[in-house]
Structure formats: C-alpha cells, structure tokens
Design an enzyme around this catalytic site. Sequence first.
Site, PDB file in Angstrom:
ATOM      1  N   GLU A  73      55.478   9.582  88.322  1.00 42.96           N
ATOM      2  CA  GLU A  73      56.182   8.544  89.075  1.00 42.96           C
ATOM      3  C   GLU A  73      55.564   8.435  90.459  1.00 42.96           C
ATOM      4  OE1 GLU A  73      58.151   6.402  87.695  1.00 42.96           O
ATOM      5  OE2 GLU A  73      57.772   7.500  85.848  1.00 42.96           O
ATOM      6  N   CYS A 123      60.425   5.587  97.821  1.00 38.66           N
ATOM      7  CA  CYS A 123      59.547   4.803  96.945  1.00 38.66           C
ATOM      8  C   CYS A 123      60.193   3.457  96.656  1.00 38.66           C
ATOM      9  CB  CYS A 123      59.292   5.559  95.656  1.00 38.66           C
ATOM     10  SG  CYS A 123      60.801   6.077  94.856  1.00 38.66           S
TER      11      CYS A 123
HETATM   12  P1  NAD Z   1      51.980  13.420  97.528  1.00 42.59           P
HETATM   13  O1  NAD Z   1      51.330  12.753  96.368  1.00 42.59           O
HETATM   14  O2  NAD Z   1      51.196  13.613  98.754  1.00 42.59           O
HETATM   15  O3  NAD Z   1      52.508  14.870  97.095  1.00 42.59           O
HETATM   16  C1  NAD Z   1      53.355  15.044  95.980  1.00 42.59           C
HETATM   17  C2  NAD Z   1      53.179  16.451  95.444  1.00 42.59           C
HETATM   18  O4  NAD Z   1      51.860  16.568  94.887  1.00 42.59           O
HETATM   19  C3  NAD Z   1      53.291  17.544  96.489  1.00 42.59           C
HETATM   20  O5  NAD Z   1      54.029  18.624  95.962  1.00 42.59           O
HETATM   21  C4  NAD Z   1      51.849  17.941  96.732  1.00 42.59           C
HETATM   22  O6  NAD Z   1      51.702  19.264  97.168  1.00 42.59           O
HETATM   23  C5  NAD Z   1      51.266  17.762  95.351  1.00 42.59           C
HETATM   24  N1  NAD Z   1      49.799  17.609  95.298  1.00 42.59           N
HETATM   25  C6  NAD Z   1      48.972  17.111  96.257  1.00 42.59           C
HETATM   26  N2  NAD Z   1      47.696  17.122  95.817  1.00 42.59           N
HETATM   27  C7  NAD Z   1      47.719  17.605  94.555  1.00 42.59           C
HETATM   28  C8  NAD Z   1      46.713  17.837  93.574  1.00 42.59           C
HETATM   29  N3  NAD Z   1      45.423  17.576  93.791  1.00 42.59           N
HETATM   30  N4  NAD Z   1      47.098  18.319  92.369  1.00 42.59           N
HETATM   31  C9  NAD Z   1      48.393  18.585  92.099  1.00 42.59           C
HETATM   32  N5  NAD Z   1      49.376  18.400  93.010  1.00 42.59           N
HETATM   33  C10 NAD Z   1      49.044  17.909  94.211  1.00 42.59           C
HETATM   34  O7  NAD Z   1      53.326  12.584  97.813  1.00 42.59           O
HETATM   35  P2  NAD Z   1      54.430  12.830  98.939  1.00 42.59           P
HETATM   36  O8  NAD Z   1      53.864  12.457 100.264  1.00 42.59           O
HETATM   37  O9  NAD Z   1      55.031  14.176  98.785  1.00 42.59           O
HETATM   38  O10 NAD Z   1      55.541  11.781  98.507  1.00 42.59           O
HETATM   39  C11 NAD Z   1      55.530  10.451  98.878  1.00 42.59           C
HETATM   40  C12 NAD Z   1      55.066   9.568  97.753  1.00 42.59           C
HETATM   41  O11 NAD Z   1      55.891   9.782  96.604  1.00 42.59           O
HETATM   42  C13 NAD Z   1      55.179   8.083  98.039  1.00 42.59           C
HETATM   43  O12 NAD Z   1      54.043   7.419  97.569  1.00 42.59           O
HETATM   44  C14 NAD Z   1      56.415   7.664  97.242  1.00 42.59           C
HETATM   45  O13 NAD Z   1      56.447   6.297  96.908  1.00 42.59           O
HETATM   46  C15 NAD Z   1      56.317   8.544  96.052  1.00 42.59           C
HETATM   47  N6  NAD Z   1      57.608   8.704  95.391  1.00 42.59           N
HETATM   48  C16 NAD Z   1      57.798   8.091  94.187  1.00 42.59           C
HETATM   49  C17 NAD Z   1      59.026   8.185  93.558  1.00 42.59           C
HETATM   50  C18 NAD Z   1      59.273   7.529  92.223  1.00 42.59           C
HETATM   51  O14 NAD Z   1      60.258   7.857  91.580  1.00 42.59           O
HETATM   52  N7  NAD Z   1      58.429   6.625  91.790  1.00 42.59           N
HETATM   53  C19 NAD Z   1      60.054   8.910  94.155  1.00 42.59           C
HETATM   54  C20 NAD Z   1      59.806   9.536  95.388  1.00 42.59           C
HETATM   55  C21 NAD Z   1      58.579   9.432  95.993  1.00 42.59           C
END
Ligand code: NAD
Length: 519
Positions: free
Chosen positions: A287, A321
């Site tokens: 997501e 999001c």
């Molecule tokens: P992010 O993608 O930076 O991080 C999300 C998670 O991924 C963190 O735990 C991070 O440590 C991990 N991560 C980072 N690099 C990785 C890699 N190479 N491999 C595996 N894991 C890795 O996102 P964020 O800043 O924490 O959250 C904000 C984003 O999330 C926004 O884009 C928002 O729209 C989205 N979001 C979507 C939903 C939905 O339901 N669609 C809900 C909430 C947030």
Amino acid sequence: MGSYRPTTYIDFSIDKNRAAFEQALAQVRSEFGQHYPILIGGEAIELETTFSSVNPNNPQQVLGYLSEATVEHAQQALEVATDAFEQWKRVPVRERASYLQRAADLMLERRHYFSAWMVYEVGKSWAEADADTAEAVDFLNYYAEQMIRLDESADGMLVDYAPEHNELRYIPLGVGAVIAPWNFPNAILVGMSSAAIVAGNTVVSKPAEPSSIVGYKALELFREVGLPAGVLNVLTGPGRSIGAHIVSSPLTRFVAFTGSRDVGIRIYGETAKVHPGQKWLKRAILEMGGKDAVVVDETADLESAAQGIVASAFGYQGQKCSAGSRAIIVRDVYETVKDRVVELTSELTLGPVDDVENYMGAVINEEAFQKISEYIEIGKGEGELLHGGTVANDPETEGYLIAPTIFGNVSDQARIAQEEIFGPVLALIPAEDYDDAIRIANGTDYGLTGAIYSNDDERLARAKDDFHVGNLYLNRKCTGALVGVHPFGGFNMSGTDSKAGGPDYLLLFTQAKSIATKK
Ligand code: NAD
C-alpha cells in the site's frame, strides 16, 4: 455479520476526558529517555548500538533510545519465525483470534497512553492520535472476528458433488515481513501484523524509524497477552538494511508493506526474485502513496465542501496517504469556495500538539521539512500563493512547523498537482465543468481516495463508475476510513488495493486448500 463495531472517539471538549489525557501525557513524559529492546523468539534483547527517537515539535527532546537491529538479527528473527510457524499454524483459529482480542482490550484500557505517545513521537494532535489508537483496536477486533468467519464459512461454499465431500480451507502462507510507515504508527503496524498472525502466519515486523517507540509498545502487547514465542518478532532499525533483508530472504513467504511509492516499487521488484533455496513465489501486499482530490461542482453545498477540503488537506499536517492535497473546483463556484477555504484555513491553530488547542503540529522530521519546503518554493512558481507559504519554524524549539499552505489557480499538470508532497500543501485547481473535474481528478498516477461534493444525483451515480479511486466518498471528506466500514486501499501507483479493514483482506494472508473426500 458479527458483533464488531468501530470504537467511538473521545470527546476532548469534556473536562474529564481532557484531564485524563493530560495525565497520560505526564505519564509518557516521565518515561522519556528509556531504552527499548528488539524482540526475537519472545526474548527482549537490548542492543548496544541504538538510535534515538525525538519529538518533531522539539527535536532536541529525546524520547527514547531504540536498539538498532542488524542484518544478523533480521536473519535470526526469520529463522525463529520459520521454526515457530510449524506450531502456530496448527493452533485453532479461535485461539489465535483470542490473542488479538486480548491485545485489543489492553490497548483500549491504555488508550490515552498510546495516543499520548503518538502526540510526542509523531506530532499527532490529541484527536488524530485518539483516532489512530481507536483504529488499532478496531483492526484487532475486526480481524479476530473475520478470521473466525472465514474459517467457519469454508465448509459449504462449494458446489455439492455427493457422494464426494468437498471443502475449501484457508491455510496460512508461512513467514511474513511486515514493514510499516510512521504516519499511522499504531494502526497500520498493528493492522498488518495482526492480520498476518491471526491467519496463522508468523512474522518479523519492522516499525518505521521515526515511530519506533509507539511501534515497539504496540507490538509488545502481544507478548503481554502471552502470544507464543517466535510468532511475532519485532526489529527496530533502518529499512534499507533490515527491511531489505526481510524482504529478500528466501525464508520470507510474503511481504506486507505500507509506505512510499518508491520503496513500494523497489520491494515489488525484490519480492519477484527467486533466491537459491526459495521454494515459493512471494506474495507482495503493497500500500503506497496518494494524490487525492476533493471535487466540488456548482450544485454542491459549498460550506460543507469548503470544510471537507480543509479537513482533508490539513488534518495531521497533510501527512496521510488519504490527504486531499488537490481541490478541483468547477469555475462557477471557484471564487466562493476558494475564499471560504482560505478563511477556514486561517482559523487553524499551529503549534506543539501536547497543547489540545493546537490543531496542527510539526511535520515528522528535518527531511520532510526540507522536502515540503522545496515543494512550497515550486508551488510559488506554479500557482498563486493564497495562504501560508512560510515555514513557521518555532524559534524556541526548532520544531518542524509548516503553516498550512494553499496555492490557487494551479494547472492540473503542475508538479504540486501531480506529486505526493505529504505535508500541509493544498493545490486549488479550477475545472471547466463536472466532467472536466473528473478528468483532472483521474489524471495522476495514483488512485487512493477521492471525494465529490455535488447535489446532482446523476453525477454522483456516474462518479461511482468514473472516479477511479479505491475509496470514493460522496459529499464527505476523503480522509477518516473506518475499519469494517470503509475497507481501505488504492489503485494504480497507490498500491495493490489490499482493502485493509475489509472482508477480503485476510484472504491475502492465506492460501486455499481444496480437499475432496470420496465416501
Ligand atoms: P517509507 O516508504 O519511507 O518507509 C516505509 C517503511 O519502509 C519504513 O519502515 C522503512 O524503514 C521501510 N523501508 C525503507 N526502505 C526500505 C527498503 N529498501 N526495503 C524494505 N523496507 C524499507 O514511507 P514513510 O515515510 O514511512 O510513510 C509515508 C508514505 O506511506 C507516504 O507515501 C504515504 O502515502 C504512504 N502511506 C500509504 C498508506 C496506504 O494505506 N496506502 C497508508 C499510510 C502511509
């Protein structure tokens, strides 16, 4: 239908509730500076290498020190989860569900405590934090109930072929990597982890770095309710190392990720690779982001539309999001809606969110602050600055405060109308008519949430077909999905449309086994 109902929110206009929350904030303050372990195989392991978690409204204030897991810990956690799977998958569904229900009860008992932690760790206002905790409780109760339903409905779904007896059983997948974002640090982490567990899988869960204390505390509840060791392992630390490892390991059977588009795409690619020793094709539940729109036509109740636009754009500083970062307004009513939106925005209060009077607090961290500030500069070249536009860095605390910012007359192709900013920046986009507004609304790579304000029934009916979003809202704001009421997940670059909090979600964490018995 079971007995599940969404948790009602706390009314903070009532003195008693405010006093209780103040007390929880004081309790949390008294716990600042503690050290937190990782959890592997039911053991709490405190590591020497730590990273700190800070208050976005006061970044000098260290809230606690998290153990920084390494790839070796990630590997160990996956191995422990692999072993634990052999027993856990045999535990009856009702027993698995009971752990979720007990965790829900505990979280509800400590509701203000969890919310108060979110106020300090991720800068949520009291109401936003309370909604997050309520959602976590709801996921636990809803998935417990849904798993029982799924299990018990398995018999009797197939075509009768007597004398042969046929059944379809939903069995677990194996070991899952659960990777969560910081913006719903309780609800989304608990939701993905609990869905995986109740379906009979074992998991390695990783909270996002900036929200690791809330994440740790939420998942620690499962230990407290006696979940067998190894079923839920918790690692805090960098996504690029431990996150990447738990995604790519051949021991991992599935990945449940919520986060940004870039990381989601990278994980999608990684899960497609089959590594030596890997016996399955991994499943990826992803997501991602949004560029959500609120559409207003000339027949709409304009006051309610303006209120919906402001709440969708600026609730939790636009860091959802589902945030309505575009308002697409039919030209005939553009000026009226614009003026009212600006007026309502000017009434929003901004400051440290441990004060209940502040509607908006700081954005999550320096990196977000820089990124949003850059978009504000880009916006100045793309539209007419109507409100905000300043970064209101708090001089005393250096908190990452950004004034709610509105740009008018933005073109639908502008960067601020196309790219996810994930901050308090709203683009007002004029449209020629209703059809043009829908065309613009659909004109991004995303498709998460969308709202339409209109009093034209025929248009609302058409929108159900034409507005291509996973969560469509008619005559209400585009944020605030409730578990079991508004199953949540988006189309296109918003992800794999998992519909979290919906009746089909748990199917993603299972595989179906068809069993024929010849009598
Ligand atoms: P992010 O993608 O930076 O991080 C999300 C998670 O991924 C963190 O735990 C991070 O440590 C991990 N991560 C980072 N690099 C990785 C890699 N190479 N491999 C595996 N894991 C890795 O996102 P964020 O800043 O924490 O959250 C904000 C984003 O999330 C926004 O884009 C928002 O729209 C989205 N979001 C979507 C939903 C939905 O339901 N669609 C809900 C909430 C947030």
